[in-house]
Design a protein around this motif. Sequence first.
Motif, PDB file in Angstrom:
ATOM      1  N   PRO A  50       0.826  -1.203   0.000  1.00 42.10           N
ATOM      2  CA  PRO A  50       0.000   0.000   0.000  1.00 42.10           C
ATOM      3  C   PRO A  50       0.864   1.258   0.000  1.00 42.10           C
ATOM      4  CG  PRO A  50      -0.027  -1.037   2.148  1.00 42.10           C
ATOM      5  CD  PRO A  50       0.720  -1.954   1.234  1.00 42.10           C
ATOM      6  N   ALA A  70      -6.830   1.237   4.423  1.00 38.96           N
ATOM      7  CA  ALA A  70      -7.939   0.643   3.671  1.00 38.96           C
ATOM      8  C   ALA A  70      -7.843   1.106   2.228  1.00 38.96           C
ATOM      9  CB  ALA A  70      -9.267   1.037   4.287  1.00 38.96           C
ATOM     10  N   SER A  71      -8.828   0.765   1.433  1.00 38.44           N
ATOM     11  CA  SER A  71      -8.748   1.098   0.005  1.00 38.44           C
ATOM     12  C   SER A  71      -8.846   2.598  -0.254  1.00 38.44           C
ATOM     13  CB  SER A  71      -9.835   0.362  -0.763  1.00 38.44           C
ATOM     14  OG  SER A  71     -11.105   0.749  -0.285  1.00 38.44           O
ATOM     15  N   ASP A  72      -9.709   3.316   0.474  1.00 34.83           N
ATOM     16  CA  ASP A  72      -9.858   4.751   0.213  1.00 34.83           C
ATOM     17  C   ASP A  72      -9.656   5.618   1.451  1.00 34.83           C
ATOM     18  OD1 ASP A  72     -12.173   3.848   1.400  1.00 34.83           O
ATOM     19  OD2 ASP A  72     -13.470   5.244   0.324  1.00 34.83           O
ATOM     20  N   ARG A  88      -7.823   8.974   1.766  1.00 39.63           N
ATOM     21  CA  ARG A  88      -6.565   8.577   1.142  1.00 39.63           C
ATOM     22  C   ARG A  88      -6.187   9.432  -0.071  1.00 39.63           C
ATOM     23  NH1 ARG A  88      -5.000   2.328   0.116  1.00 39.63           N
ATOM     24  NH2 ARG A  88      -2.828   2.667  -0.296  1.00 39.63           N
TER      25      ARG A  88
END
Length: 100
Positions: A50, A70-72, A88
């Motif tokens: 990441p 996390a993803s966003d 993010r």
Amino acid sequence: MTDPSEPTAEPANLRFLRRLVTVLAGVMIVGLVTIVALLVIRFSSVPTTPVLPDTISLPDGVTANAVTIASDWYAVVTNDGRILIFDRPTGRLRQTVIVE
């Protein structure tokens, strides 16, 4: 008397056991090759790491104890009992959670 050099007929149950052992050995070899192939495929893939921003602006006097990605969004657990959730893509503070 019987001639020892003359071949005798193989009993049916012995023929069955010989075929069973051969089939089981083949299945075991195929299973072992499959497991080795899956391990090679799994460990040869490059893991994606990441990407965190270069800097995270925390409030004054606060230090980070842990970071969760996390993803966003990403969250920073601080030493004063708060969880700061940042967006993010933009890096702006989304939410503050107070841990009691």
